[in-house]
Design a protein around this motif. Structure first.
Motif, PDB file in Angstrom:
ATOM      1  N   THR A 285     -52.928   3.940 -37.938  1.00 57.27           N
ATOM      2  CA  THR A 285     -53.875   4.887 -37.351  1.00 57.27           C
ATOM      3  C   THR A 285     -53.674   5.010 -35.855  1.00 57.27           C
ATOM      4  O   THR A 285     -53.707   6.117 -35.282  1.00 57.27           O
ATOM      5  N   ALA A 286     -53.451   3.877 -35.180  1.00 57.48           N
ATOM      6  CA  ALA A 286     -53.238   3.902 -33.735  1.00 57.48           C
ATOM      7  C   ALA A 286     -51.981   4.694 -33.376  1.00 57.48           C
ATOM      8  O   ALA A 286     -51.978   5.487 -32.414  1.00 57.48           O
ATOM      9  N   LEU A 287     -50.907   4.533 -34.146  1.00 59.12           N
ATOM     10  CA  LEU A 287     -49.682   5.282 -33.876  1.00 59.12           C
ATOM     11  C   LEU A 287     -49.891   6.773 -34.113  1.00 59.12           C
ATOM     12  O   LEU A 287     -49.379   7.609 -33.356  1.00 59.12           O
ATOM     13  N   ALA A 288     -50.645   7.102 -35.173  1.00 62.08           N
ATOM     14  CA  ALA A 288     -50.898   8.517 -35.442  1.00 62.08           C
ATOM     15  C   ALA A 288     -51.745   9.141 -34.335  1.00 62.08           C
ATOM     16  O   ALA A 288     -51.476  10.265 -33.889  1.00 62.08           O
ATOM     17  N   ILE A 289     -52.758   8.427 -33.886  1.00 60.17           N
ATOM     18  CA  ILE A 289     -53.596   8.945 -32.798  1.00 60.17           C
ATOM     19  C   ILE A 289     -52.775   9.083 -31.521  1.00 60.17           C
ATOM     20  O   ILE A 289     -52.907  10.053 -30.764  1.00 60.17           O
ATOM     21  N   GLY A 290     -51.897   8.108 -31.266  1.00 65.39           N
ATOM     22  CA  GLY A 290     -51.036   8.199 -30.091  1.00 65.39           C
ATOM     23  C   GLY A 290     -50.121   9.412 -30.149  1.00 65.39           C
ATOM     24  O   GLY A 290     -49.826  10.030 -29.116  1.00 65.39           O
ATOM     25  N   ALA A 291     -49.676   9.776 -31.352  1.00 65.48           N
ATOM     26  CA  ALA A 291     -48.794  10.934 -31.491  1.00 65.48           C
ATOM     27  C   ALA A 291     -49.501  12.240 -31.178  1.00 65.48           C
ATOM     28  O   ALA A 291     -48.851  13.237 -30.848  1.00 65.48           O
TER      29      ALA A 291
ATOM     30  N   THR B 159     -44.747  19.717 -33.616  1.00 60.96           N
ATOM     31  CA  THR B 159     -44.347  19.165 -34.911  1.00 60.96           C
ATOM     32  C   THR B 159     -44.857  17.738 -35.069  1.00 60.96           C
ATOM     33  O   THR B 159     -45.375  17.362 -36.125  1.00 60.96           O
ATOM     34  N   ALA B 160     -44.724  16.941 -34.024  1.00 63.79           N
ATOM     35  CA  ALA B 160     -45.207  15.562 -34.075  1.00 63.79           C
ATOM     36  C   ALA B 160     -46.722  15.517 -34.212  1.00 63.79           C
ATOM     37  O   ALA B 160     -47.262  14.695 -34.961  1.00 63.79           O
TER      38      ALA B 160
ATOM     39  N   TYR C  26     -48.645  17.791 -35.589  1.00 62.75           N
ATOM     40  CA  TYR C  26     -48.977  18.218 -36.952  1.00 62.75           C
ATOM     41  C   TYR C  26     -48.739  17.078 -37.946  1.00 62.75           C
ATOM     42  O   TYR C  26     -49.567  16.808 -38.832  1.00 62.75           O
ATOM     43  N   ALA C  27     -47.618  16.378 -37.793  1.00 63.84           N
ATOM     44  CA  ALA C  27     -47.337  15.230 -38.658  1.00 63.84           C
ATOM     45  C   ALA C  27     -48.393  14.151 -38.491  1.00 63.84           C
ATOM     46  O   ALA C  27     -48.810  13.517 -39.466  1.00 63.84           O
ATOM     47  N   ALA C  28     -48.853  13.946 -37.254  1.00 62.48           N
ATOM     48  CA  ALA C  28     -49.864  12.916 -37.001  1.00 62.48           C
ATOM     49  C   ALA C  28     -51.180  13.247 -37.696  1.00 62.48           C
ATOM     50  O   ALA C  28     -51.847  12.369 -38.245  1.00 62.48           O
ATOM     51  N   VAL C  29     -51.577  14.520 -37.685  1.00 57.14           N
ATOM     52  CA  VAL C  29     -52.811  14.915 -38.365  1.00 57.14           C
ATOM     53  C   VAL C  29     -52.687  14.682 -39.873  1.00 57.14           C
ATOM     54  O   VAL C  29     -53.617  14.193 -40.526  1.00 57.14           O
ATOM     55  N   ILE C  30     -51.531  15.022 -40.420  1.00 58.20           N
ATOM     56  CA  ILE C  30     -51.295  14.779 -41.851  1.00 58.20           C
ATOM     57  C   ILE C  30     -51.420  13.296 -42.163  1.00 58.20           C
ATOM     58  O   ILE C  30     -52.048  12.888 -43.157  1.00 58.20           O
ATOM     59  N   LEU C  31     -50.843  12.462 -41.315  1.00 57.79           N
ATOM     60  CA  LEU C  31     -50.896  11.016 -41.530  1.00 57.79           C
ATOM     61  C   LEU C  31     -52.330  10.499 -41.458  1.00 57.79           C
ATOM     62  O   LEU C  31     -52.731   9.657 -42.261  1.00 57.79           O
ATOM     63  N   LEU C  32     -53.108  10.986 -40.516  1.00 57.61           N
ATOM     64  CA  LEU C  32     -54.489  10.530 -40.390  1.00 57.61           C
ATOM     65  C   LEU C  32     -55.304  10.886 -41.634  1.00 57.61           C
ATOM     66  O   LEU C  32     -56.099  10.077 -42.127  1.00 57.61           O
ATOM     67  N   ILE C  33     -55.117  12.087 -42.151  1.00 53.91           N
ATOM     68  CA  ILE C  33     -55.827  12.486 -43.372  1.00 53.91           C
ATOM     69  C   ILE C  33     -55.411  11.599 -44.540  1.00 53.91           C
ATOM     70  O   ILE C  33     -56.240  11.113 -45.313  1.00 53.91           O
ATOM     71  N   GLY C  34     -54.095  11.377 -44.667  1.00 55.78           N
ATOM     72  CA  GLY C  34     -53.616  10.530 -45.749  1.00 55.78           C
ATOM     73  C   GLY C  34     -54.100   9.095 -45.647  1.00 55.78           C
ATOM     74  O   GLY C  34     -54.483   8.485 -46.638  1.00 55.78           O
ATOM     75  N   LEU C  35     -54.102   8.552 -44.429  1.00 55.90           N
ATOM     76  CA  LEU C  35     -54.554   7.176 -44.229  1.00 55.90           C
ATOM     77  C   LEU C  35     -56.024   7.010 -44.592  1.00 55.90           C
ATOM     78  O   LEU C  35     -56.420   5.998 -45.187  1.00 55.90           O
ATOM     79  N   CYS C  36     -56.841   7.998 -44.246  1.00 52.81           N
ATOM     80  CA  CYS C  36     -58.266   7.918 -44.605  1.00 52.81           C
ATOM     81  C   CYS C  36     -58.438   7.857 -46.119  1.00 52.81           C
ATOM     82  O   CYS C  36     -59.216   7.048 -46.634  1.00 52.81           O
TER      83      CYS C  36
ATOM     84  N   TRP D  72     -40.656   7.440 -28.320  1.00 51.63           N
ATOM     85  CA  TRP D  72     -41.390   6.181 -28.480  1.00 51.63           C
ATOM     86  C   TRP D  72     -42.129   6.122 -29.803  1.00 51.63           C
ATOM     87  O   TRP D  72     -42.273   5.035 -30.394  1.00 51.63           O
ATOM     88  N   TRP D  73     -42.601   7.265 -30.300  1.00 47.62           N
ATOM     89  CA  TRP D  73     -43.352   7.253 -31.559  1.00 47.62           C
ATOM     90  C   TRP D  73     -42.476   6.812 -32.720  1.00 47.62           C
ATOM     91  O   TRP D  73     -42.861   5.980 -33.529  1.00 47.62           O
TER      92      TRP D  73
END
Length: 274
Positions: A147-153, A160-161, A163-173, A237-238
């Motif tokens: 979650t921290a990496l996705a928020i950092g992105a 593109t990064a 958008y990918a981060a938002v997808i990851l946050l939804i999936g992680l929840c 870095w991400w």
């Protein structure tokens, strides 16, 4: 030593299921226990629900990939709609997991109704017993790190990064809620036992269910799809942090598996409690 048996009550079971139950008992240090239709029924429904859960996870990962690819093809104009669809799929995933747990609970209740008497565990089985501190901390740290990496992105300039981060946050929840639902089921579903041997088998099943449900392989799978796609456009870095995160997580998982008590030992400790 005379051969012991689990409760003989329960519906007729296919010989293959009884054979699997016998192999399961032998694998958990109960080779001298003869499997019964009752045990085979409980193990069979768990085997089927795990298969169904694997199919659900595969479908969810596919949905994550399609959401990412669809956003890349159609541009940012349709990304909001795709994210709403993905959110709806996350809700569906959690509901499907709840229905699978309900199926197991119903089979256990029907099996328990065939017993002439019911036994209880000598101690209350909380999450510290069935899951343990190392696995609980590892699962929490995995979700927190991802979650921290996705928020950092989200702070990156690359769309593109982000958008990918938002997808990851939804999936992680969705994955986090799914694990909580599974753990709650493990801790609250009824005990199906009438003697010490069947109680031991019940503890083993609970610990096994909790450990399987808490393994964060789903997090690694969901992370891999959009993140790998971003390598070609926004390597930085991400991406480097993601690689380190995965490597450390795999090493931690291996150490936990090697150093924590086996499931059969946990069950014996519970049964020997005063």
């Amino acid at each position: 030593m005379p051969e012991r048996t689990l409760p003989a009550a329960g519906p007729p079971m296919r010989p293959a299921d009884l054979d699997r139950a016998g192999a399961w008992l032998a694998g958990h240090g109960l080779a001298d226990v003869r499997p019964t239709p009752l045990l085979a029924t409980r193990l069979a429904v768990r085997r089927r629900t795990r298969l169904a859960a694997s199919v659900l996870l595969a479908a969810f990962i596919l949905a994550v990939a399609l959401t990412y690819v669809g956003g890349m093809v159609d541009g940012s104009g349709n990304r909001r709609w795709l994210l709403l669809v993905l959110t709806a799929l996350v809700v569906g995933l959690v509901l499907a997991q709840w229905l699978l747990d309900w199926w197991v609970r119903r089979v256990d209740r029907r099996a328990g109704a065939t017993l002439q008497r019911r036994a209880a565990h000598p101690v209350r089985l909380g999450w510290r017993t069935v899951l343990g501190w190392p696995r609980a901390a590892f699962a929490a740290a995995t979700f927190a790190g991802a979650t921290a990496l996705a928020i950092g992105a989200l702070t990156l300039r690359n769309s593109t990064a982000r958008y990918a981060a938002v997808i990851l946050l939804i999936g992680l929840c969705g994955l986090a809620v799914g694990i909580v639902v599974q753990l709650r089921h493990v801790l609250t579903h009824p005990v199906v036992a009438d003697d010490e041997v069947s109680l031991t088998a019940d503890v083993i099943m609970r610990v096994e269910d909790a450990r399987v449900g808490a393994v964060p392989t789903s997090v690694w799978s969901v992370w891999s799809l959009p993140v790998v796609s971003v390598f070609s456009t926004a390597f930085g870095w991400w991406n480097a942090a993601w690689i380190v995160f995965i490597v450390l997580s795999v090493i931690a998982q291996a150490l936990i598996e090697a150093r924590t008590a086996r499931i059969a030992m946990v069950a014996r400790h519970v049964m020997s409690a005063p």
